[in-house]
Design a protein around this motif. Structure first.
Motif, PDB file in Angstrom:
ATOM      1  N   ARG A 216       0.886  -1.166   0.000  1.00 59.87           N
ATOM      2  CA  ARG A 216       0.000   0.000   0.000  1.00 59.87           C
ATOM      3  C   ARG A 216       0.927   1.219   0.000  1.00 59.87           C
ATOM      4  O   ARG A 216       1.680   1.424   0.946  1.00 59.87           O
TER       5      ARG A 216
ATOM      6  N   HIS B 161      -7.507  -7.908   6.932  1.00 59.78           N
ATOM      7  CA  HIS B 161      -7.061  -7.689   8.309  1.00 59.78           C
ATOM      8  C   HIS B 161      -8.257  -7.396   9.202  1.00 59.78           C
ATOM      9  O   HIS B 161      -9.338  -7.034   8.718  1.00 59.78           O
TER      10      HIS B 161
ATOM     11  N   LEU C 153      -8.239   4.120   9.350  1.00 56.30           N
ATOM     12  CA  LEU C 153      -8.320   2.770   9.924  1.00 56.30           C
ATOM     13  C   LEU C 153      -8.324   2.842  11.446  1.00 56.30           C
ATOM     14  O   LEU C 153      -7.782   3.782  12.037  1.00 56.30           O
TER      15      LEU C 153
HETATM   16  O1  GTQ Z   1      -5.569  -0.210   1.681  1.00 60.53           O
HETATM   17  O2  GTQ Z   1      -5.571  -2.046   2.817  1.00 60.53           O
HETATM   18  O3  GTQ Z   1      -3.462   3.136   4.625  1.00 60.53           O
HETATM   19  O4  GTQ Z   1      -4.001  -2.278   4.851  1.00 60.53           O
HETATM   20  C1  GTQ Z   1      -3.001   1.102   5.727  1.00 60.53           C
HETATM   21  C2  GTQ Z   1      -3.150  -0.272   5.781  1.00 60.53           C
HETATM   22  C3  GTQ Z   1      -4.306   1.150   3.716  1.00 60.53           C
HETATM   23  C4  GTQ Z   1      -5.255  -0.880   2.683  1.00 60.53           C
HETATM   24  C5  GTQ Z   1      -3.589   1.791   4.693  1.00 60.53           C
HETATM   25  C6  GTQ Z   1      -3.869  -0.942   4.804  1.00 60.53           C
HETATM   26  C7  GTQ Z   1      -4.455  -0.215   3.755  1.00 60.53           C
END
Ligand code: GTQ
Length: 347
Positions: free
Chosen positions: A72, A110, A165
Motif C-alpha cells: 500500500r 485484516h 483505519l
Molecule cells: O488499503 O488495505 O493506509 O491495509 C493502511 C493499511 C491502507 C489498505 C492503509 C492498509 C491499507
C-alpha cells in the motif's frame, strides 16, 4: 504534567517504592490524577495538512516505489503529538494512498476496518470480497473487518484517497490478524453495483440477515450525499455549531456505517460562523468543497479543498466558511457511544 519540580520523596517512602517495584508493584497515589484526569488529557494536537504541501510528496512517492512493492503506497498523516506511532488521533490512523494508472495494490485482509474517502482523481476501483466499486471524489467506501480487498487503477490519472483505519484501537485490544491470499488479485465474483442495488435504495433484500455490524452497503457515492445536503440546506436551518451534518449509517441496522469509526458529511452555508463546539471524539476532517477556517486554542487553521485537519478530544473549536463548504469527517464516536463514554458540549 506540571512544570513544578516534585519535592524529593521522604526516604522511607522511596525505600518502600523501591522494594515493591522489584515485583512490578507501584503506588496509585503517585499517579492517580494523571490516570484519572478531570477532563480528557489527550496527546493529540490540532493540525492541518495542506493538499498543496502533501500532493507533490505523494506524487514523489510514486516515483520511489510501486504500489506492488509497497503493498500500500501511503503517506501516513501523523499527529504532531503522536509522532512515530502512525496515528492521526489517539485511536485512529489516517494516510493518503496513491495508485497510479495501470497499478494494482494486491489483495489482503485484516481485522482492522478501513474507510476510503476519495480525494483526487477518478476511475480507480477498490474490490471488497470480490465486488468492485469505481471511485469518484467525495465517495465514502468501507472495507469491513476481515474482508479481502485490493485496489486497481485502470484509468489514465493518478488517484489519491484518504485511508482511515482503527489500527490503534485494535492494537489496544490486541485483536489484530492479517492474511494474504494464495493468488495475487481476488477474483471478481460479484456484479459491480450489487451491494448498492441491494442496500442503497432504502430497501433491503427481504431475507437479509446481518452477518456483521458493518454496513453491507460499502459504497456511499458523493452524488447522493451532496444532493441530500443541498436539499437540507434549502429547507432546514443549520445547526449553530456544525451546519447541516449527516452521519453515514448501516441501512440494515440504523447504526453507524462502521462499528469502530463514525463517518459524517456536513454542509456549512455560505458565510457560516459556527459557535464553539467540543466532543470527546478527536475528529479528522477532509475538505471536499469550499474554503474556511477551524479555530481552536487560539490558533487558526485555514482550510481549502482536499486539505485534511484534525481536532483533538474536548478542545472547543469553531468552523467558519467563506462560500458554501462541504466537509467529510471521521472519529471513534460509535465506540465511545456504545460504551456510554461519548460527550459533547455546545457553546
Ligand atoms: O488499503 O488495505 O493506509 O491495509 C493502511 C493499511 C491502507 C489498505 C492503509 C492498509 C491499507
Amino acid at each position: 504534567m506540571s512544570a513544578v519540580p516534585k519535592p524529593a520523596l521522604p526516604a522511607e517512602r522511596q525505600a518502600f517504592y523501591a522494594k515493591i517495584d522489584q515485583a512490578n508493584v507501584t503506588p496509585l497515589w503517585e499517579v492517580l490524577h494523571s490516570l484519572i484526569s478531570a477532563t480528557p488529557n489527550t496527546p493529540c494536537k490540532p493540525y492541518l495538512w495542506k493538499w498543496a504541501t502533501v500532493h507533490p510528496w505523494i506524487l514523489e512517492a510514486g516515483k520511489l516505489i510501486t504500489a506492488k512493492e509497497a503493498e500500500r503506497r501511503v503517506l501516513i498523516l501523523e499527529n504532531p503529538g503522536l509522532r512515530g506511532r502512525s496515528r492521526v488521533t489517539h485511536s485512529l490512523y489516517a494516510g493518503l494512498q496513491l495508485i497510479l494508472p495501470g497499478e494494482v495494490a494486491p489483495a489482503h485482509r485484516h481485522s482492522q476496518s478501513a474507510l476510503r474517502f476519495i480525494v483526487h482523481g477518478q476511475g480507480a476501483y477498490t474490490a471488497v470480497d470480490g465486488e468492485r466499486v469505481t471511485m469518484s471524489p467525495g465517495d465514502f467506501i468501507i472495507t469491513p473487518s476481515w474482508t479481502w480487498h485490493d485496489h486497481g487503477n485502470p484509468s489514465s490519472e493518478p488517484m489519491v484517497w484518504l485511508d482511515g483505519l482503527d489500527i490503534a484501537l485494535v492494537e489496544l485490544l490486541d485483536a489484530q490478524f492479517f492474511e494474504r491470499p494464495p493468488e495475487e488479485a481476488q477474483h471478481t465474483t460479484r456484479t459491480a453495483g450489487e451491494s448498492f442495488a441491494s442496500f442503497g435504495n432504502t430497501m433491503l433484500p427481504v431475507n437479509h440477515e446481518p452477518r456483521s455490524r458493518t454496513s453491507p452497503l460499502f459504497w456511499y457515492p458523493y452524488e447522493r450525499t451532496r444532493a441530500a445536503l443541498a436539499t437540507l440546506a434549502k429547507s432546514a436551518s443549520p445547526h449553530a455549531c456544525y451546519g447541516h451534518k449527516l452521519k453515514f449509517v448501516n441501512p440494515a441496522t440504523g447504526g453507524s456505517a462502521m462499528p469502530t469509526i463514525g463517518t459524517f458529511m456536513q454542509l456549512l452555508p455560505q458565510g457560516f460562523r459556527g459557535k464553539p463546539y467540543r466532543s470527546t471524539d478527536s475528529t479528522v476532517y477532509s475538505v471536499v468543497e469550499g474554503a474556511g477556517r477551524m479555530k481552536v486554542g487560539g490558533e487558526t487553521f485555514a482550510w481549502g479543498p482536499k486539505d485534511t485537519f484534525v481536532v483533538p478530544s474536548w478542545m472547543p473549536y469553531t468552523l467558519e466558511a467563506d462560500g458554501e463548504a462541504v466537509l467529510f469527517s471521521f472519529s471513534d464516536r460509535p465506540v465511545q457511544a456504545v460504551l456510554d463514554l461519548w460527550r459533547e458540549q455546545e457553546g
